[in-house]
Design a protein around this motif. Structure first.
Motif, short mmCIF file in Angstrom:
data_model
loop_
_atom_site.label_atom_id
_atom_site.label_comp_id
_atom_site.label_asym_id
_atom_site.label_seq_id
_atom_site.Cartn_x
_atom_site.Cartn_y
_atom_site.Cartn_z
N VAL A 75 0.67 -1.28 -0.11
CA VAL A 75 -0.10 0.03 0.05
C VAL A 75 0.85 1.14 0.07
CG1 VAL A 75 -1.73 1.50 1.42
CG2 VAL A 75 -1.80 -1.11 1.37
N GLY A 159 -3.74 0.88 -3.44
CA GLY A 159 -3.77 -0.29 -2.98
C GLY A 159 -2.79 -1.06 -3.70
N ALA A 183 -7.28 -0.30 2.96
CA ALA A 183 -6.53 -0.75 1.78
C ALA A 183 -5.67 -1.84 2.38
CB ALA A 183 -5.36 0.47 1.40
#
Length: 188
Positions: A75, A159, A183
């Motif tokens: 992430v 993400g 995420a």
């Protein structure tokens, strides 16, 4: 004599108007590019769900996150800022606190500034004063344009699939920390 006094008063008033305009701009962020067309209803920035562009910079301070595919499968939190941006300085403690919370998880923080190599001493000083220790790219104007950064400061969470999952438009429904947690698959 009265003419000189009026001229001084006019120049003082003009200086105050200019100073007030600059102060207003500093307090409420500087645009990086022209604002969106009137009536568009939305900001020009990269939207949630869109694929994030490649992150590029002329150079890096605090390490190069692109080396050895260090971002793959992570992430990514991208923070757009500048040395001259007072709102960026005000936001920095929150970003540092968020970094401290997530630094040991599968999250990479990256700062991007359009400030160029000629401002490298100021960039390093700014990072030191704000306690920002993660990689920051300077001369990153191409990336900032690709991210459609219409103002700074601005933050995106990307993400692991490479899509934007959080941006400043998301703040009305969830915090940056909640966006990162989501995420990471930690949020419901």
């Amino acid at each position: 004599m009265a003419n000189q006094s009026m001229k001084k008063d006019f120049l003082l008033a003009l200086a105050l108007v200019v100073a007030g305009t600059i102060l207003f701009s500093i307090m409420f962020g500087f645009p990086l590019q022209a604002p969106p067309q009137a009536g568009s209803g939305t900001r020009a920035q990269l939207k949630v769900g869109e694929i994030a562009p490649p992150i590029q910079a002329a150079g890096w301070v605090n390490g190069d996150p692109i080396q050895n595919q260090g971002l793959k499968g992570k992430v990514i939190v991208v923070d757009a800022w500048a040395t001259w941006c007072w709102p960026c300085r005000q936001q920095a403690p929150h970003i540092v606190k968020t970094y401290q919370k997530f630094k040991d998880q599968n999250v990479a923080f990256i700062g991007l500034t359009s400030d160029g190599e000629d401002l490298l001493p100021e960039i390093r000083q700014w990072l030191k004063e704000t306690d920002i220790t993660w990689p920051n790219g300077y001369g990153a104007i191409d990336s900032l344009i690709a991210f459609k950064a219409d103002t700074i400061p601005q933050v995106w969470v990307i993400g692991t699939d490479g899509r934007v999952v959080w941006n400043v438009d998301s703040e009305s429904t969830e915090s940056l920390e909640q966006g990162i947690s989501r995420a990471l698959g930690l949020a419901p």
